[in-house]
Design a protein around this motif. Structure first.
Motif, short mmCIF file in Angstrom:
data_model
loop_
_atom_site.label_atom_id
_atom_site.label_comp_id
_atom_site.label_asym_id
_atom_site.label_seq_id
_atom_site.Cartn_x
_atom_site.Cartn_y
_atom_site.Cartn_z
N ASN A 1 75.25 79.76 56.84
CA ASN A 1 75.64 80.32 56.49
C ASN A 1 76.42 81.66 56.74
OD1 ASN A 1 76.60 83.45 54.76
ND2 ASN A 1 74.87 82.14 52.97
N ASP B 1 78.47 84.11 56.69
CA ASP B 1 78.84 85.26 56.80
C ASP B 1 76.93 86.31 56.38
OD1 ASP B 1 80.96 85.50 55.80
OD2 ASP B 1 80.71 85.42 53.97
N LEU B 2 76.08 84.93 56.50
CA LEU B 2 74.60 85.69 56.61
C LEU B 2 74.41 85.91 58.08
CD1 LEU B 2 72.28 83.97 53.63
CD2 LEU B 2 73.23 86.72 54.56
N LYS C 1 76.10 89.22 59.43
CA LYS C 1 75.49 89.87 59.00
C LYS C 1 74.21 90.16 59.94
CE LYS C 1 73.42 92.58 55.51
NZ LYS C 1 72.11 92.76 56.08
N PRO D 1 69.23 84.09 59.65
CA PRO D 1 68.28 83.93 59.14
C PRO D 1 67.96 82.50 59.65
CG PRO D 1 70.38 84.61 57.71
CD PRO D 1 70.35 84.60 58.83
#
Length: 381
Positions: free
Chosen positions: A285, A287-288, A291, A300
């Protein structure tokens, strides 16, 4: 001496010019500014991950995969290496591979690669047949693939690998052997040749489930694999793993780490790391990932602690994929496991039926087991 332990470093570049119809690796088409944002995030992850077991490792292989790493400009690739070298100890003699698409090869990029110490190029050709290339959704044609290979050679790279795929929709055995002949004719040091796998979640997966994709029969695909072994063998390439062939001394050192269950650190969204006991899988992912870096956190991820039994099974699976085979004494030393005793019946039956060979200290797949390796390996676990 822990300070001298070596490992591989994998960097996942999650960008592509467009998505190929068969590919299920994590990638996206980059929007303005996203590559720079990713590189900053990668620097954060490299810093955060350089602790514990990974802190004292000396990286003697680096592999930039994707995605399409060759989408990055010369300045961007320099920025990436600056991040990596400031947080990781790289061996001066490291094998450093970058995956390139023929459509994104440029002279100034190749010059930058050379300056940065990249010494191995893996060129994603897949096929030299323009009809098949179009059907796969590739951005290049056959002429461009050949021209880009020649440019790489002219830039002074000696260690060049070509990726090919067989078992394509409507592909004939003659077309496949022509692909092999054209690849060999360019003069690579390494060829990886993969049987097309229809992955759910890809456009090919969708078409296949609707009955709109006609693949060659199992018999023809088996014949293609036989042609692969024969034609490359005659041309002087040794098969060192089920899908990988090299001229002597040009085996991919980074991939051998995976097959020998040696430690490797993976950076980037969807990248996987392994420290000898635990496998860490970053979430796919983008975007994560950004972030987490902004919050000064590792991306993550999922951790999987591998029990001794699971590690042993993986060692058997990986070892049998290799032409050198599975070392019986190494299984004993590493896992306290006597495979000859524990799997005596399966081994005897496989040897009697001509699927397995026992040579000195190694169990190896026999020639007729190569194309159906999964079925044989399952009986050894």
């Amino acid at each position: 001496d822990k300070a001298k332990s070596t490992a591989g470093l994998y960097i996942h570049i999650p960008f592509c010019g467009r998505k190929c119809l068969y590919c299920d690796f994590y990638s996206k088409v980059p929007r303005t500014g996203e590559i720079e944002a990713f590189l900053d995030a990668l620097g954060v992850e490299a810093r955060l991950r350089n602790k514990g077991k990974f802190e004292l490792l000396n990286y003697d292989s680096i592999f930039l995969g994707g995605g399409t790493p060759s989408l990055l400009s010369a300045a961007q690739i320099k920025s990436l290496f600056k991040h990596i070298r400031s947080h990781n100890q790289i061996s001066p003699s490291a094998e450093i591979t970058i995956e390139c698409n023929p459509s994104s090869i440029q002279i100034e990029l190749l010059k930058a690669y050379k300056e940065l110490g990249i010494n191995r190029i893996s060129l994603g050709v897949q096929t030299f047949n323009d009809t098949h290339l179009e059907m796969l959704g590739r951005l290049h044609d056959s002429a461009e693939a050949k021209a880009s290979f020649k440019e790489i050679k002219l830039a002074g790279f000696e260690n060049i690998s070509i990726d090919l795929i067989y078992g394509l929709p409507d592909q004939t055995i003659e077309e496949w052997r022509s692909d092999l002949a054209q690849a060999v004719g360019l003069g690579p040091t390494h060829i990886s040749a993969y049987n097309l796998i229809i992955e759910p979640g890809t456009l090919f997966g969708k078409l296949y489930s609707q009955g709109k994709l006609e693949l060659p029969s199992e018999d023809i695909q088996s014949e293609m694999y036989e042609a692969l072994n024969n034609d490359l063998g005659v041309a002087g390439f040794g098969r060192y793993e089920l899908s990988n062939f090299a001229r002597p001394g040009f085996e991919c050192q980074h991939n051998l780490k995976y097959w020998h269950l040696e430690p490797y650190l993976g950076l980037g969204p969807s990248a996987v790391s392994f420290d000898g006991e635990t496998r860490v899988r970053n979430e796919a992912n983008f975007d994560l990932y950004l972030k987490a870096a902004y919050d000064k956190e590792p991306p993550p991820h999922e951790d999987e602690m591998l029990e001794m039994e699971k590690l042993r099974e993986e060692a058997i699976m990986m070892g049998l994929r290799l032409t050198e085979g599975l070392s019986i004494s190494e299984m004993r030393e590493r896992f306290g496991y006597d495979i000859l005793k524990d799997k005596a019946d399966a081994i005897r039956s496989l040897i009697d039926n001509g699927y397995l060979l026992l040579e000195n200290d190694h169990l190896k797949l026999a020639p007729k087991a190569l194309f159906i390796s999964d079925e044989v390996i399952v009986r050894m676990i």
